[in-house]
Enzyme design. Sequence first.
Site, PDB file in Angstrom:
ATOM      1  CE  LYS A 228      -8.773  -1.481   5.875  1.00 40.50           C
ATOM      2  NZ  LYS A 228      -7.936  -0.474   5.175  1.00 40.50           N
TER       3      LYS A 228
ATOM      4  CG  MET B 113      -2.010  -1.091   1.117  1.00 37.84           C
ATOM      5  SD  MET B 113      -3.181  -0.761  -0.212  1.00 37.84           S
ATOM      6  CE  MET B 113      -4.084   0.610   0.489  1.00 37.84           C
TER       7      MET B 113
END
Length: 309
Positions: free
Chosen positions: A185, A11
């Site tokens: 999340k 990421m």
Amino acid sequence: MNIAIVGAGAMGCRFGAALFATGYEVILVDRWQAHVEQINKYGLSVENEDGVHQVYIKAVAPECVNTPIDLIIVFTKSVDTEDMMARCQAIIDEDTSILTLQNGIGNLEVLARYVQEEQLFAGTTTYAANLQGPGSVAAFGSGYNEIMYMGGKRKNGANQIVSLFQQAGLHAGVSENVIKSIWEKAAFNAILNPLCTLTLSSVAQVGSYSGISEVIDGMLNEIDLVAKAEQVDFDKEKVKQTIYRVCHPSMSGNHYSSMYYDIQNRRKTEVDFLNGAIWARAKKHHIKVPHLSLLYHLMKILEQSVCRS
């Protein structure tokens, strides 16, 4: 503006390459020496829908950069946050803004030990990426980033970060309640990541188990109780539907969780910032969470058995 991506894994590389392409001064900061050397020698290889591109961005070890940075985006694994922040003190001053887009619960508390609250921004992202080896990342698909300022005098800073992301083609918006998204999340990851890892199964294989709804419901009910005690606006049904959607074979295919790959590569996982973090808050409120705590203990036994350090 100069930007440092602290934690240049999949990421971090995806975001760093996108921001670098807009013309900003961007450096990737990572402890993996082979990764840093590969990027500096040959460029960062980014594969996406348009093909494979070499991005000639600078990469450094945390000890090798000492210029104060305007914006630090933290992507390091939660278990490494403390160590990386200690190593990165030379690039932080009172004007530095720090944004965490990490998984899990508790990263903000770690970051707050190194900077003032007014320098902190929290966020979540639905973008995905895969590290294919040193200096190589696959960055397919799109996503969305939520950004929120955590207090103090820099409220407009969230708007500036969103604008920066939008310029880089990273869809983003300012959130008024990013803590809700962080918890949702974390709940998703606290359920699927250990289940995939402990059963050596893909997401689709976990989802195909006939009794999976009982497992998911049990864990979500526990997380919901803790979130309410923490005064977090947690949407249990939304998380449940997201899990079922991702578990469908048409969505996940043979996808394995990042925690699974951590164990396969004998690395510590983020379980302390997922199941462990929620369990710690449960104990504070005297709430029993047997599903979450069992998975936590099983993961810690597995870590102890296979991890190098």
